[in-house]
Design a protein around this motif. Structure first.
Motif, PDB file in Angstrom:
ATOM      1  N   ALA A 126       0.457  29.663   9.737  1.00 41.37           N
ATOM      2  CA  ALA A 126      -0.265  29.206   8.595  1.00 41.37           C
ATOM      3  C   ALA A 126      -0.020  27.846   8.190  1.00 41.37           C
ATOM      4  O   ALA A 126      -0.932  27.013   7.821  1.00 41.37           O
ATOM      5  CB  ALA A 126      -0.044  30.172   7.413  1.00 41.37           C
ATOM      6  N   GLU A 127       1.223  27.575   8.295  1.00 36.76           N
ATOM      7  CA  GLU A 127       1.930  26.067   8.201  1.00 36.76           C
ATOM      8  C   GLU A 127       1.207  25.276   9.083  1.00 36.76           C
ATOM      9  O   GLU A 127       1.040  24.039   8.579  1.00 36.76           O
ATOM     10  CB  GLU A 127       3.280  26.246   8.069  1.00 36.76           C
ATOM     11  N   LEU A 128       1.502  25.570  10.300  1.00 37.72           N
ATOM     12  CA  LEU A 128       0.829  24.784  11.559  1.00 37.72           C
ATOM     13  C   LEU A 128      -0.567  24.388  11.217  1.00 37.72           C
ATOM     14  O   LEU A 128      -1.035  23.254  11.442  1.00 37.72           O
ATOM     15  CB  LEU A 128       0.699  25.411  12.811  1.00 37.72           C
ATOM     16  N   ARG A 133      -1.986  15.451   4.442  1.00 38.92           N
ATOM     17  CA  ARG A 133      -1.268  16.036   3.493  1.00 38.92           C
ATOM     18  C   ARG A 133       0.272  15.569   3.555  1.00 38.92           C
ATOM     19  O   ARG A 133       0.681  15.632   2.374  1.00 38.92           O
ATOM     20  CB  ARG A 133      -1.375  17.577   3.626  1.00 38.92           C
ATOM     21  N   SER A 134       0.846  15.434   4.536  1.00 39.64           N
ATOM     22  CA  SER A 134       2.427  14.902   4.617  1.00 39.64           C
ATOM     23  C   SER A 134       2.346  14.003   5.803  1.00 39.64           C
ATOM     24  O   SER A 134       2.286  14.463   7.106  1.00 39.64           O
ATOM     25  CB  SER A 134       3.131  16.122   4.727  1.00 39.64           C
ATOM     26  N   VAL A 135       2.257  12.774   5.751  1.00 35.84           N
ATOM     27  CA  VAL A 135       2.281  11.783   6.729  1.00 35.84           C
ATOM     28  C   VAL A 135       3.766  10.911   6.881  1.00 35.84           C
ATOM     29  O   VAL A 135       3.882  10.230   5.698  1.00 35.84           O
ATOM     30  CB  VAL A 135       1.192  10.854   6.800  1.00 35.84           C
ATOM     31  N   GLU A 136       4.280  10.908   8.130  1.00 35.32           N
ATOM     32  CA  GLU A 136       5.569  10.231   8.222  1.00 35.32           C
ATOM     33  C   GLU A 136       4.971   8.609   8.335  1.00 35.32           C
ATOM     34  O   GLU A 136       3.868   8.351   8.790  1.00 35.32           O
ATOM     35  CB  GLU A 136       6.207  10.390   9.452  1.00 35.32           C
ATOM     36  N   ALA A 137       5.684   7.825   7.642  1.00 33.92           N
ATOM     37  CA  ALA A 137       5.501   6.522   7.587  1.00 33.92           C
ATOM     38  C   ALA A 137       4.932   6.015   8.865  1.00 33.92           C
ATOM     39  O   ALA A 137       4.122   5.023   9.068  1.00 33.92           O
ATOM     40  CB  ALA A 137       6.690   5.443   6.963  1.00 33.92           C
ATOM     41  N   ASN A 138       5.705   6.370  10.295  1.00 34.35           N
ATOM     42  CA  ASN A 138       5.599   5.562  11.260  1.00 34.35           C
ATOM     43  C   ASN A 138       4.281   6.009  12.020  1.00 34.35           C
ATOM     44  O   ASN A 138       3.963   5.865  13.128  1.00 34.35           O
ATOM     45  CB  ASN A 138       6.559   5.703  12.309  1.00 34.35           C
ATOM     46  N   TYR A 139       3.545   6.923  11.361  1.00 33.75           N
ATOM     47  CA  TYR A 139       2.305   7.728  11.905  1.00 33.75           C
ATOM     48  C   TYR A 139       1.052   7.315  10.924  1.00 33.75           C
ATOM     49  O   TYR A 139      -0.003   8.132  11.107  1.00 33.75           O
ATOM     50  CB  TYR A 139       2.566   9.244  12.181  1.00 33.75           C
ATOM     51  N   ASP A 171      -4.538 -14.690  14.615  1.00 38.78           N
ATOM     52  CA  ASP A 171      -6.069 -14.199  14.859  1.00 38.78           C
ATOM     53  C   ASP A 171      -6.377 -13.218  13.810  1.00 38.78           C
ATOM     54  O   ASP A 171      -7.375 -12.562  13.827  1.00 38.78           O
ATOM     55  CB  ASP A 171      -6.277 -13.446  16.236  1.00 38.78           C
ATOM     56  N   ILE A 172      -5.315 -12.654  12.801  1.00 36.62           N
ATOM     57  CA  ILE A 172      -5.793 -11.723  11.985  1.00 36.62           C
ATOM     58  C   ILE A 172      -6.330 -12.100  10.689  1.00 36.62           C
ATOM     59  O   ILE A 172      -5.976 -12.965  10.184  1.00 36.62           O
ATOM     60  CB  ILE A 172      -4.578 -11.106  11.648  1.00 36.62           C
ATOM     61  N   ALA A 173      -7.491 -11.569  10.306  1.00 39.52           N
ATOM     62  CA  ALA A 173      -8.324 -11.967   9.134  1.00 39.52           C
ATOM     63  C   ALA A 173      -7.743 -11.116   7.984  1.00 39.52           C
ATOM     64  O   ALA A 173      -7.577 -11.609   6.783  1.00 39.52           O
ATOM     65  CB  ALA A 173      -9.665 -11.927   9.514  1.00 39.52           C
ATOM     66  N   GLY A 174      -7.325  -9.878   8.165  1.00 39.38           N
ATOM     67  CA  GLY A 174      -6.866  -8.997   7.249  1.00 39.38           C
ATOM     68  C   GLY A 174      -6.210  -7.697   7.918  1.00 39.38           C
ATOM     69  O   GLY A 174      -6.751  -7.291   9.002  1.00 39.38           O
ATOM     70  N   MET A 175      -5.295  -7.198   7.098  1.00 39.09           N
ATOM     71  CA  MET A 175      -4.556  -5.894   7.765  1.00 39.09           C
ATOM     72  C   MET A 175      -4.028  -5.043   6.490  1.00 39.09           C
ATOM     73  O   MET A 175      -3.750  -5.553   5.684  1.00 39.09           O
ATOM     74  CB  MET A 175      -3.498  -6.704   8.305  1.00 39.09           C
ATOM     75  N   ARG A 176      -4.102  -3.923   6.936  1.00 38.59           N
ATOM     76  CA  ARG A 176      -3.877  -2.876   5.731  1.00 38.59           C
ATOM     77  C   ARG A 176      -3.420  -1.442   6.247  1.00 38.59           C
ATOM     78  O   ARG A 176      -3.902  -1.111   7.304  1.00 38.59           O
ATOM     79  CB  ARG A 176      -5.219  -2.622   4.994  1.00 38.59           C
ATOM     80  N   ARG A 177      -2.402  -1.216   5.656  1.00 40.82           N
ATOM     81  CA  ARG A 177      -1.852   0.309   6.398  1.00 40.82           C
ATOM     82  C   ARG A 177      -2.526   1.509   5.197  1.00 40.82           C
ATOM     83  O   ARG A 177      -2.530   1.182   4.001  1.00 40.82           O
ATOM     84  CB  ARG A 177      -0.156   0.351   5.838  1.00 40.82           C
ATOM     85  N   ALA A 178      -3.032   2.126   5.755  1.00 43.05           N
ATOM     86  CA  ALA A 178      -3.947   3.201   4.992  1.00 43.05           C
ATOM     87  C   ALA A 178      -2.803   4.495   4.688  1.00 43.05           C
ATOM     88  O   ALA A 178      -1.822   4.418   5.130  1.00 43.05           O
ATOM     89  CB  ALA A 178      -4.873   3.809   6.171  1.00 43.05           C
ATOM     90  N   ASP A 179      -3.320   5.138   3.759  1.00 46.31           N
ATOM     91  CA  ASP A 179      -2.382   6.334   3.432  1.00 46.31           C
ATOM     92  C   ASP A 179      -2.649   7.614   4.100  1.00 46.31           C
ATOM     93  O   ASP A 179      -2.355   8.664   3.551  1.00 46.31           O
ATOM     94  CB  ASP A 179      -2.741   6.610   1.892  1.00 46.31           C
ATOM     95  N   THR A 180      -3.683   7.409   5.098  1.00 46.99           N
ATOM     96  CA  THR A 180      -3.970   8.156   5.948  1.00 46.99           C
ATOM     97  C   THR A 180      -3.027   8.364   7.350  1.00 46.99           C
ATOM     98  O   THR A 180      -2.739   7.340   7.613  1.00 46.99           O
ATOM     99  CB  THR A 180      -5.380   8.339   6.319  1.00 46.99           C
ATOM    100  N   SER A 181      -3.346   9.435   8.035  1.00 41.93           N
ATOM    101  CA  SER A 181      -2.701   9.769   9.167  1.00 41.93           C
ATOM    102  C   SER A 181      -3.607   9.094  10.370  1.00 41.93           C
ATOM    103  O   SER A 181      -4.561   8.692  10.221  1.00 41.93           O
ATOM    104  CB  SER A 181      -2.571  11.120   9.706  1.00 41.93           C
TER     105      SER A 181
END
Length: 174
Positions: A78-80, A89-95, A136-146
């Motif tokens: 059920a956890e998997l 629901r729980s995302v490690e920063a590097n992912y 070459d980057i116009a914009g860059m954003r880290r999402a809160d999603t996996s």
């Protein structure tokens, strides 16, 4: 990125950034009975190969976009299932997902693999690497999603989900 003039790119960005927890909870409730079913690991392997292996390693094989799944079979089914249904629901920063728009309006998304003063390197969901010069980057954003998209198992039957869970429990040894 959310103010991008290209409506199609803006819609893609909004889809990536706009996770719906209520929708994920409904899917989880629908597939949860699969955690109690007896699954066939051999059939589960083919599902894993088609839906998961491009991004995840298991038993030494697969992609590197997502985390290795060795040892995941020790967790309750059920956890998997909750992690698969709702990867945000729980995302490690590097992912976490990164979204980069280049000056020539190309949108690249993926996992940050390398970041230097001069460039970044993203690994996209297909396992392709994209090196982008900072100039070459116009914009860059880290999402809160996996990086893992939602909905990967939404179209599976309960038995198919049980089969996938059975294969994950083998640590890729089937």
């Amino acid at each position: 990125l959310l103010t991008n003039a290209d409506a199609a790119q803006r819609a893609r960005i909004e889809r990536v950034l706009g996770a719906s927890n209520a929708a994920r909870a409904e899917v989880y409730a629908r597939v949860l009975p699969a955690a109690a079913l007896r699954g066939d690991a051999v059939l589960g392997r083919s599902l894993y190969d088609s839906k998961c292996a491009v991004c995840h390693r298991l038993g030494g094989q697969g992609g590197e976009v997502g985390p290795a799944l060795d040892g995941m079979g020790k967790h309750p089914a059920a956890e998997l299932l909750a992690e698969i249904v709702d990867p945000n629901r729980s995302v490690e920063a590097n992912y976490r997902l990164w979204l980069v728009e280049t000056l020539d309006e190309v949108l690249v998304s993926g996992r940050m693999m390398e970041e230097t003063e001069r460039s970044i390197e993203l690994l996209d969901a297909n396992g392709a690497r994209h090196r982008i010069e900072r100039s070459d980057i116009a914009g860059m954003r880290r999402a809160d999603t996996s990086v893992m998209p939602e909905g990967l198992i939404d179209d599976l039957s309960l038995q198919e989900v049980a089969n996938l869970l059975a294969f994950l429990a083998t640590d890729g040894k089937r």
